[in-house]
Structures are given as structure tokens and as C-alpha cells.
Design a protein around this motif. Structure first.
Motif, PDB file in Angstrom:
ATOM      1  N   VAL A 196       0.778  -1.229  -0.167  1.00  0.00           N
ATOM      2  CA  VAL A 196       0.048   0.007  -0.159  1.00  0.00           C
ATOM      3  C   VAL A 196       1.118   1.178   0.013  1.00  0.00           C
ATOM      4  O   VAL A 196       1.465   1.601   0.945  1.00  0.00           O
ATOM      5  N   ALA A 197       1.105   1.730  -1.009  1.00  0.00           N
ATOM      6  CA  ALA A 197       2.098   2.962  -1.177  1.00  0.00           C
ATOM      7  C   ALA A 197       1.569   4.027  -0.532  1.00  0.00           C
ATOM      8  O   ALA A 197       0.244   4.328  -0.221  1.00  0.00           O
ATOM      9  N   GLN A 198       2.387   5.225  -0.187  1.00  0.00           N
ATOM     10  CA  GLN A 198       2.398   6.237   0.421  1.00  0.00           C
ATOM     11  C   GLN A 198       2.894   7.638  -0.160  1.00  0.00           C
ATOM     12  O   GLN A 198       3.882   7.369  -1.075  1.00  0.00           O
ATOM     13  N   HIS A 199       2.677   8.545   0.143  1.00  0.00           N
ATOM     14  CA  HIS A 199       3.035   9.728  -0.482  1.00  0.00           C
ATOM     15  C   HIS A 199       4.568   9.958  -0.198  1.00  0.00           C
ATOM     16  O   HIS A 199       5.155   9.786   0.933  1.00  0.00           O
ATOM     17  N   ARG A 200       5.223  10.000  -1.417  1.00  0.00           N
ATOM     18  CA  ARG A 200       6.686  10.042  -1.308  1.00  0.00           C
ATOM     19  C   ARG A 200       7.371  11.097  -0.180  1.00  0.00           C
ATOM     20  O   ARG A 200       8.314  10.927   0.024  1.00  0.00           O
ATOM     21  N   LEU A 201       6.698  12.205  -0.196  1.00  0.00           N
ATOM     22  CA  LEU A 201       7.319  13.432   0.403  1.00  0.00           C
ATOM     23  C   LEU A 201       7.214  13.089   2.006  1.00  0.00           C
ATOM     24  O   LEU A 201       8.101  13.729   2.744  1.00  0.00           O
ATOM     25  N   HIS A 202       5.854  12.540   2.406  1.00  0.00           N
ATOM     26  CA  HIS A 202       5.796  12.288   3.948  1.00  0.00           C
ATOM     27  C   HIS A 202       6.331  10.851   4.182  1.00  0.00           C
ATOM     28  O   HIS A 202       6.521  10.684   5.629  1.00  0.00           O
ATOM     29  N   HIS A 203       6.683   9.903   3.334  1.00  0.00           N
ATOM     30  CA  HIS A 203       6.916   8.546   3.659  1.00  0.00           C
ATOM     31  C   HIS A 203       7.734   8.047   2.670  1.00  0.00           C
ATOM     32  O   HIS A 203       7.747   7.283   1.707  1.00  0.00           O
TER      33      HIS A 203
END
Length: 369
Positions: A27-34
Motif C-alpha cells: 500500500v503505497a504512501q506519499h513520497r514526500l511524507h513517507h
């Protein structure tokens, strides 16, 4: 014996025990925050960060289990809410709210937990992002006071700090600063590590019910009658509860009106007429200053709020009585009812259940086992 989600907390074992842990993978997440990767990687890092906190280590065994379980489940519904908006911009709006429902279902049906433990974990999941974003919310002071009625704000900050430390991002310092501001705000509002006290139940109700209200205002108690609003899933025992009341008090029952009018509970258009008939009956009692009971499921905050608006317009004091039995007892009671509700319908209602909170009425009573 204290409650535990599981004795084996090894990650591979957790994946084998719980499908919802497996679902965290990929489950991918926002690159900037994670920058660390998917939800599974993040959750493992959060658990590690939590267990390294001295404040966590100083908690009782039960408190540690509650907080550990909340950390494990805090992003459980990113699986259903994550949306890829392109170029690494992934959002998961509403995952905390939906996660609360999932936690409640799992800890009621699959891994039964005592009511107060289950609802504490559900609240931690619901509010886990509050310390980071509280200063961006409308009326942050009221928001932290509201949270304190459901969860220990000190434990909430521990979870939030673990959520921050258990990730790779460039704004970690500013996020930690937000968590510190959350603690400062809680201390200012006298709800740090404890429930925010109010002079009276009416004062608490007025504060959360009235926009731009003063937190220390104490309204005069001048109620004309008391309305008892029952809440609980079908088959939990609301009718039995009514039979135990010592005083003879009128009861407005939506089920009784449906049966009188030969209306199916699944007929939404006809149910609107049923509710209107019930409300008119309520108005007759309210005009006379007659106390009564409103007997229906009332499992959503929105439905309860609409009814409470009506009751307080006539100067009534409102008491919510929430009734709950253990899962197996509930299903057995439903099967033994004269008018049994299909089990798939019960499952759907359980997934939407919103437990009544102290912000909603003058008094809230929980009758649970």
C-alpha cells in the motif's frame, strides 16, 4: 488476566494471524511524507519507535498493549482510502475515521476486547493525526478537549511521536514541533493526560453543542422533562432494558410503528413516514413536559443529533443509554427474536456503528458486558 491482542508480536507471525496486517504490504504512501516505503514498512518502524520511548516503557502492561495495538492499527484503512493522484502524490483522506470503524469491528467480533479497551484503541486510531494537524483545525482548543473525553492525550501524543519517528521525511523536525504544540495546548486547556472537566453535565453539553461557546460557562439547569434515547444494534436487548425500568414511562418505538403500519425496516421511503410519525408523538409529550423513551437503533451520530436537536428545542434533558452484549450473545439473541434481522444486515450495521460520546448529550450511560 489483562487483555492482549496476541502473545506473538513478531511481524511475520502478525501477517499470518491477521489478514489486515497482510493488507499493509504494497500500500503505497506519499513520497514526500513517507520516503521509507509502503504502509507495512512504516507500521513496523512506528512500532519500533514506540517501544523505544521511555514514557511508553513506564506504562502499565495493559496501557502498553493498548498503545501498541493502536500503533499496529493506526493506518489499517490506508488500504481502502489511498488514491494515487500521479507523480507520487498519494492521498488517504478519511483513513483514520474508517480505521476507527475497522478497529471497533475487529476488537468486537474477531479478537474480543473489553469495551473500554476497545474504544480507547478505536479513539487512538481516530485521533492519531490530531497532534500533528491540530493547529490547522477550526477551534483547536475545542478539538483537544473533545479528544480528551475519549482518550488520554498523553498517550495520544506518544502514538503521534512514534508515527513521526517511524518514517523518513524532510519535515520531521516541524512535525515534532507540532506534537509539542499539541501538548502545550492540552496543558492550557487542562486536559493533558486527563479528561477535561466541566462544572456540570449541562455545561459540557452546551460547550460542545454551541458554536463559539465559552468553555467555563455554566448554563442554568431548567429542564422541563427528560428524554432517554436508546442506542444499540438490533437484538442487543433494548426491549429487555425497558422491561427492567421501575417507573412507568411512555415509550416511542420505531419498530412498533413499523409493525402497526406494516412497513419493512428495509423500505427507506416508508421509514421516513415512520420517523415523522414518531417525531410527532414525541412533540406531543414534549409540549406537555412529559418524560419518555425513544426506542430505536440510533447507531449513527447524525441520527442521534437530529433527534437531540428536536428534544432540546422543547427544553428537555437528554440521556443516551447505549446497550451492547458480547458478539456471540448478540447473535444468539437476534436468532431468538420474534422478528429476526438477517445476519448480513447486522454485519453491515456493525461496520457503521458509532458509539455515543459524552459530547452528544447531557448524560451518556454504557450498559456493556
Amino acid at each position: 488476566m489483562s487483555w492482549k491482542l496476541t502473545d506473538n508480536k513478531d511481524w511475520l507471525s502478525l501477517e499470518q494471524q491477521f489478514r489486515w496486517v497482510q493488507d499493509m504490504n504494497n500500500v503505497a504512501q506519499h513520497r514526500l511524507h513517507h520516503e521509507e516505503g509502503d504502509v507495512a514498512i512504516h507500521t513496523r518502524m512506528v512500532l519500533e519507535a514506540l517501544q523505544q520511548q521511555p514514557d511508553y516503557q513506564a506504562l502499565s502492561m495493559t496501557e502498553q498493549e493498548v498503545l501498541w495495538t493502536a500503533a499496529l492499527m493506526h493506518d489499517v484503512e490506508k488500504r481502502s482510502t489511498s488514491v494515487d493522484e500521479g507523480e507520487g502524490q498519494i492521498t488517504s483522506k478519511g483513513h483514520a475515521r474508517r480505521g476507527e470503524y475497522t478497529v471497533r469491528t475487529i476488537l468486537y467480533k474477531d479478537v474480543p476486547a473489553p469495551f473500554h479497551i476497545r474504544e480507547t484503541i478505536a479513539a487512538l486510531v481516530r485521533y492519531h493525526g490530531l497532534p500533528i494537524w491540530v493547529m490547522e483545525r477550526e477551534n483547536p482548543a475545542k478539538k483537544v478537549c473533545e479528544a480528551s473525553l475519549r482518550v488520554n492525550t498523553r498517550m495520544l501524543k506518544m502514538l503521534s511521536v512514534s508515527d513521526i519517528q517511524g518514517r523518513i521525511c524532510r519535515d520531521k523536525a516541524s512535525l515534532m514541533e507540532s506534537a509539542e504544540l499539541f501538548e502545550m495546548l492540552c496543558r492550557e486547556q487542562d486536559c493533558w493526560g486527563k479528561t477535561r472537566d466541566f462544572a456540570t453535565n449541562h455545561a459540557r453539553f452546551h460547550y460542545f453543542r454551541t458554536e463559539n461557546s465559552y468553555i467555563n460557562y455554566v448554563p442554568h439547569d431548567d429542564f422541563k422533562c427528560e428524554v432517554t434515547l436508546l442506542s444499540g444494534l438490533p437484538g442487543m436487548g433494548k426491549d429487555y432494558y425497558l422491561s427492567t425500568l421501575s417507573q412507568d414511562i411512555p415509550v416511542i418505538s420505531l419498530d412498533a410503528i413499523r409493525r402497526k403500519c406494516k412497513v419493512s425496516p428495509t423500505d427507506k421511503s416508508a421509514n421516513g413516514r415512520v420517523v415523522q410519525e414518531a417525531k410527532e408523538e414525541a412533540r406531543n409529550y414534549l409540549r406537555k413536559g412529559q418524560s419518555f423513551v425513544w426506542n430505536a437503533t440510533n447507531i449513527s451520530q447524525q441520527m442521534r443529533s437530529q433527534l437531540i436537536d428536536l428534544f432540546i428545542t422543547y427544553g428537555a434533558k437528554v440521556k443516551i443509554v447505549y446497550i451492547e452484549k458480547p458478539y456471540e450473545v448478540w447473535r444468539k439473541q437476534n436468532r431468538e427474536r420474534e422478528f429476526m434481522v438477517p445476519e448480513p444486515v447486522l454485519d453491515a450495521m456493525l461496520g457503521r456503528l458509532e458509539i455515543p460520546q459524552l459530547t452528544e448529550a447531557h448524560e451518556v450511560v454504557y450498559l456493556t458486558l
